[in-house]
Design an enzyme around this catalytic site. Sequence first.
Site, PDB file in Angstrom:
ATOM      1  N   CYS A   1      41.570  37.163  32.935  1.00  0.00           N
ATOM      2  CA  CYS A   1      41.918  38.483  33.438  1.00  0.00           C
ATOM      3  C   CYS A   1      43.222  38.965  32.805  1.00  0.00           C
ATOM      4  O   CYS A   1      44.244  38.286  32.910  1.00  0.00           O
ATOM      5  CB  CYS A   1      42.062  38.415  34.952  1.00  0.00           C
ATOM      6  SG  CYS A   1      42.376  40.002  35.666  1.00  0.00           S
TER       7      CYS A   1
ATOM      8  N   ALA B   1      38.294  41.471  41.000  1.00  0.00           N
ATOM      9  CA  ALA B   1      39.225  41.744  42.097  1.00  0.00           C
ATOM     10  C   ALA B   1      38.990  43.163  42.598  1.00  0.00           C
ATOM     11  O   ALA B   1      38.831  44.093  41.809  1.00  0.00           O
ATOM     12  CB  ALA B   1      40.660  41.586  41.594  1.00  0.00           C
TER      13      ALA B   1
ATOM     14  N   ASP C   1      30.025  43.460  28.660  1.00  0.00           N
ATOM     15  CA  ASP C   1      29.183  44.601  28.298  1.00  0.00           C
ATOM     16  C   ASP C   1      27.690  44.295  28.362  1.00  0.00           C
ATOM     17  O   ASP C   1      26.911  44.929  27.639  1.00  0.00           O
ATOM     18  CB  ASP C   1      29.547  45.109  26.888  1.00  0.00           C
ATOM     19  CG  ASP C   1      30.990  45.559  26.796  1.00  0.00           C
ATOM     20  OD1 ASP C   1      31.599  45.812  27.847  1.00  0.00           O
ATOM     21  OD2 ASP C   1      31.516  45.651  25.669  1.00  0.00           O
TER      22      ASP C   1
HETATM   23  C1  LIG Z   1      37.694  45.830  38.467  1.00  0.00           C
HETATM   24  C2  LIG Z   1      37.676  44.525  37.731  1.00  0.00           C
HETATM   25  C3  LIG Z   1      38.306  43.426  38.289  1.00  0.00           C
HETATM   26  C4  LIG Z   1      38.286  42.181  37.624  1.00  0.00           C
HETATM   27  N1  LIG Z   1      38.853  41.110  38.231  1.00  0.00           N
HETATM   28  C5  LIG Z   1      38.718  39.887  37.675  1.00  0.00           C
HETATM   29  C6  LIG Z   1      39.145  38.714  38.361  1.00  0.00           C
HETATM   30  O1  LIG Z   1      39.645  38.776  39.492  1.00  0.00           O
HETATM   31  N2  LIG Z   1      38.980  37.526  37.737  1.00  0.00           N
HETATM   32  C7  LIG Z   1      38.423  37.422  36.479  1.00  0.00           C
HETATM   33  O2  LIG Z   1      38.300  36.310  35.957  1.00  0.00           O
HETATM   34  N3  LIG Z   1      38.004  38.514  35.814  1.00  0.00           N
HETATM   35  C8  LIG Z   1      38.107  39.727  36.385  1.00  0.00           C
HETATM   36  N4  LIG Z   1      37.606  40.821  35.746  1.00  0.00           N
HETATM   37  C9  LIG Z   1      36.891  40.658  34.467  1.00  0.00           C
HETATM   38  C10 LIG Z   1      35.380  40.503  34.713  1.00  0.00           C
HETATM   39  O3  LIG Z   1      35.093  39.296  35.411  1.00  0.00           O
HETATM   40  C11 LIG Z   1      34.581  40.503  33.390  1.00  0.00           C
HETATM   41  O4  LIG Z   1      35.034  39.440  32.593  1.00  0.00           O
HETATM   42  C12 LIG Z   1      34.735  41.790  32.606  1.00  0.00           C
HETATM   43  O5  LIG Z   1      34.590  42.925  33.446  1.00  0.00           O
HETATM   44  C13 LIG Z   1      33.688  41.884  31.468  1.00  0.00           C
HETATM   45  O6  LIG Z   1      32.393  41.805  31.973  1.00  0.00           O
HETATM   46  P1  LIG Z   1      31.466  43.127  32.183  1.00  0.00           P
HETATM   47  O7  LIG Z   1      31.456  43.880  30.879  1.00  0.00           O
HETATM   48  O8  LIG Z   1      30.118  42.600  32.567  1.00  0.00           O
HETATM   49  O9  LIG Z   1      32.108  43.929  33.259  1.00  0.00           O
HETATM   50  C14 LIG Z   1      37.643  42.053  36.369  1.00  0.00           C
HETATM   51  C15 LIG Z   1      37.037  43.182  35.811  1.00  0.00           C
HETATM   52  C16 LIG Z   1      37.030  44.403  36.476  1.00  0.00           C
HETATM   53  C17 LIG Z   1      36.323  45.582  35.851  1.00  0.00           C
END
Ligand SMILES: Cc1cc2nc3c(=O)[nH]c(=O)nc-3n(C[C@H](O)[C@H](O)[C@H](O)COP(=O)(O)O)c2cc1C
Length: 327
Positions: free
Chosen positions: A102, A20, A204
């Site tokens: 989330c 988001a 991560d």
């Molecule tokens: C700024 C931000 C917004 C996020 N918004 C959502 C969202 O709208 N829906 C969702 O399922 N996960 C959301 N997440 C979680 C991410 O999809 C993801 O699961 C999480 O960041 C871990 O993955 P990464 O380490 O690759 O960032 C959000 C994460 C961040 C950092």
Amino acid sequence: MTLRIGPYALSSNIVLAPMAGVTDRPFRSLCRKFGAGMAASEMLTADMRLWDTPKSRRRMDFSGETSPRVVQIAGFDPMMMAEAARRNVDAGAQIIDINMGCPAKKVCNRLAGSALLQDEALVARILRAVVNAVAVPVTLKTRTGWDRGNKNGLGIARIAEDCGIQALAIHGRTRADMYRGIAEHETVRTIKSAIGIPVFANGDIDSPVRAREILAATGCDGIMIGRAAQGRPWIFGEVNSFLRKGELREELARENVRDIMRAHLEDLYDFYGDVTGVRVARKHLGWYLRQCLGNEALRNRLLRIETPREQLATLLEHFDVRGHLAA
Ligand SMILES: Cc1cc2nc3c(=O)[nH]c(=O)nc-3n(C[C@H](O)[C@H](O)[C@H](O)COP(=O)(O)O)c2cc1C
């Protein structure tokens, strides 16, 4: 092997995580262009009373995007979720993704997102209602469980498969972990080995080498990348190339980075209009500069600018003709 979700053969098994405030249409298009196999929208509330705002309207705008167009919905009421899914499919969504991953307060106060993991019977009712409401594939994004004492991710995954969910993305943290610590993919591996539908490992994964490690360690079908794509949308190309050839690509030349940033900013102004476009662009500029250019003074200056023209000009004036950042 090509990864399929329903009728859609993905061009790559490395996909963009929904975020988001980040994965708007311009950013999704950019990541797809660089090789992300799929890119879900920012989460859209299932409460349709809140849809008549510029923010929600933009979240439902996926005109011109390449297939499959994925819309993520979040909510707590099975009938509202089903109706929200139907409306998005009518508007052109080709896959509906359900957010149970989330931990954001705004979502969890209303027992949506990952807060739902506490109530498996409700999870089943929501998943079933959405799957039955639409003819397109429905996918689920979730975590490893509610908290470390209640890692019910496997139970949730089984319920999901049972309800007709066609793919899962699992963030290797519990809801209680929020974003603390480091994602663990052992539970993700356990879940993957117990179910038959495609699973994306998430959490991560920030480099081609890490992506390969996690694919091997979990046996997952794909990888979902979120924060590591902020300011580095070309990471999808880097991972795809590494998985194919086993060699790391050279860093992008600065003139390429400049051109990517310029095109991204122009797309943001176009999509949001000047005032909001400049504000949204600041966020992305911050990520680009942190990732690649490391120029604190430039970042601070850019943060204060109010117009697209000046924002773009200030950025470009910091690149010399060969594309290097001026001192
Ligand atoms: C700024 C931000 C917004 C996020 N918004 C959502 C969202 O709208 N829906 C969702 O399922 N996960 C959301 N997440 C979680 C991410 O999809 C993801 O699961 C999480 O960041 C871990 O993955 P990464 O380490 O690759 O960032 C959000 C994460 C961040 C950092």
